[in-house]
Enzyme design. Structure first.
Site, PDB file in Angstrom:
ATOM      1  N   HIS A 139      44.364  38.355  44.860  1.00 54.28           N
ATOM      2  CA  HIS A 139      43.565  39.432  45.439  1.00 54.28           C
ATOM      3  C   HIS A 139      42.821  38.912  46.661  1.00 54.28           C
ATOM      4  CE1 HIS A 139      44.137  40.436  41.122  1.00 54.28           C
ATOM      5  NE2 HIS A 139      44.468  41.602  41.664  1.00 54.28           N
ATOM      6  N   ASP A 156      41.749  32.748  41.733  1.00 49.73           N
ATOM      7  CA  ASP A 156      42.461  33.975  42.105  1.00 49.73           C
ATOM      8  C   ASP A 156      42.973  33.855  43.534  1.00 49.73           C
ATOM      9  OD1 ASP A 156      43.434  36.476  42.582  1.00 49.73           O
ATOM     10  OD2 ASP A 156      41.568  37.554  42.190  1.00 49.73           O
ATOM     11  N   SER A 201      46.232  46.593  41.196  1.00 51.67           N
ATOM     12  CA  SER A 201      44.926  46.108  41.626  1.00 51.67           C
ATOM     13  C   SER A 201      44.870  45.818  43.124  1.00 51.67           C
ATOM     14  CB  SER A 201      44.546  44.854  40.844  1.00 51.67           C
ATOM     15  OG  SER A 201      45.562  43.882  40.901  1.00 51.67           O
TER      16      SER A 201
END
Length: 363
Positions: free
Chosen positions: A343, A340, A119
């Site tokens: 990312h 998160d 990702s």
């Protein structure tokens, strides 16, 4: 002690010795590029520098890019502060050329570019297609999003940017209906062949444990284990990838990059704020040194790339990304529950990764 355990012990010891050697040399390490076919130290180290406020940033607005994955679209999903968008990377010893999407399309006319990995590859791929789109907003595009292969094509230029999702680079296969991580096997490589540019990445998923890991056992040759030290496993898997590149890629026709290790910011002790994580962070760390030092996985990457026969360009993004504790989605994600700190928001830090990719191509 059985033969399998002796093999495992020897491999573990070798990797740990590598990590110790890299730790001693950490402050003497220069980005070494073999991009032009021989080992040389760049006169300009693009990856050592600092973050500076820059009112001309960002390169694009998230609302104007139709390709952004919801988990990276922090502004759309409520992030109230905008200052994190206003920083540019300034190398200590030279100037970083400003990204020019039109120039890149001309250089890449008729070519196929592929990001291969997890990702974080998606993060960087999303960023690059948005940066190019901002340069040619009226260009005709095709956009297909599937798993494992997605692409955006800028049709009038004949440029296609692919994303192939394979978080470990090596295979996961079923043995007696049980998923096994195969450290010495790559079966997806045929899809990667024939590209003009390959940008590889892996590490993020190697740290996943319990229910979040997609395998139950790990295999290396005849050795089958319930688990393994993750740095050791990563070293073995990345060596398998390196051998695949050496044996299957003609680097006179295909330029190969490795994206480098993208850090996380879940533990504020790393930057001397023990009660914090990335949530609520609004500015980068000052200076050019991260208090906790380089991620251990970066030492593994450096060592594997040094042993390769083919020229690979390392986008050594680890330290400059470690300084950006402010640039994660945190709780402002459209497709990620919780906080998160792995990312990165778009626009944001991955745009600098792609600016460095552009610099590696044009400088």
């Amino acid at each position: 002690m059985g033969f399998g355990w002796r093999v495992w012990f020897c491999i573990s010891l070798q990797v740990l010795l590598v990590l110790l050697q890299e730790a001693r040399a950490e402050h003497q390490y220069y980005n070494v590029s073999r991009y032009r076919g021989k080992k040389q130290v760049n006169r300009c180290n693009l990856f050592r520098g600092k973050w500076v406020f820059d009112a001309s940033y960002p390169f694009y607005e998230s609302s104007s890019c139709p390709f952004i994955n919801p988990e990276f679209d922090c502004i759309k999903y409520g992030r109230p502060d905008k200052q994190f968008l206003k920083y540019s990377w300034k190398p200590d010893s030279c100037n970083l050329p400003r990204f020019n999407g039109m120039d890149l399309l001309r250089r890449w006319r008729g070519k196929k570019i592929m990001f291969v990995g997890d990702s974080l590859s998606l993060n960087m791929w999303n960023s690059l297609v948005c940066m190019i789109h901002a340069s040619v907003p009226n260009a005709k595009t095709s956009f297909v999003r599937k798993d494992p292969l997605s692409f955006v094509a800028f049709e009038e230029y004949g440029v296609t940017l692919y994303l192939y999702r394979t978080p470990y680079l090596v295979d996961i296969v079923k043995e007696n209906s049980v998923p096994v991580l195969m450290l010495d096997s790559i079966s997806a490589g045929n899809v990667w062949k024939g590209m003009d540019v390959l940008i590889f990445n892996s590490w993020h998923w190697w740290t996943h444990t319990g229910n979040s890991q997609p395998w139950h056992y790990v295999r290396y040759r005849q050795l089958l284990l319930k688990d393994m030290n993750r740095l050791v496993a990563f070293s073995l898997g990345l060596t398998t990838w390196a051998n695949w590149v050496d044996n299957n890629v003609d680097t006179s026709k295909t330029k190969v990059f490795f994206q480098g290790i993208s850090p996380t910011h879940y533990d504020g002790r790393e930057w001397n704020q023990p009660k914090n994580n990335c949530h609520g962070q609004s500015e980068p760390l000052s200076g050019s040194v991260y208090p906790a030092g380089s991620p251990p996985a970066a030492a593994v990457v450096n060592k594997v790339l040094e042993m390769m026969k083919k020229p690979i360009y390392l986008l050594d993004i680890s330290t400059l990304s470690q300084l950006r504790k402010d640039a994660h989605p945190s709780t402002y994600s459209g497709d990620h529950s919780g906080t998160d700190c792995s990312h990165w928001c778009l626009p944001g830090l991955p745009d600098t990764w792609n600016q460095l990719l552009y610099a590696a191509i044009v400088m």
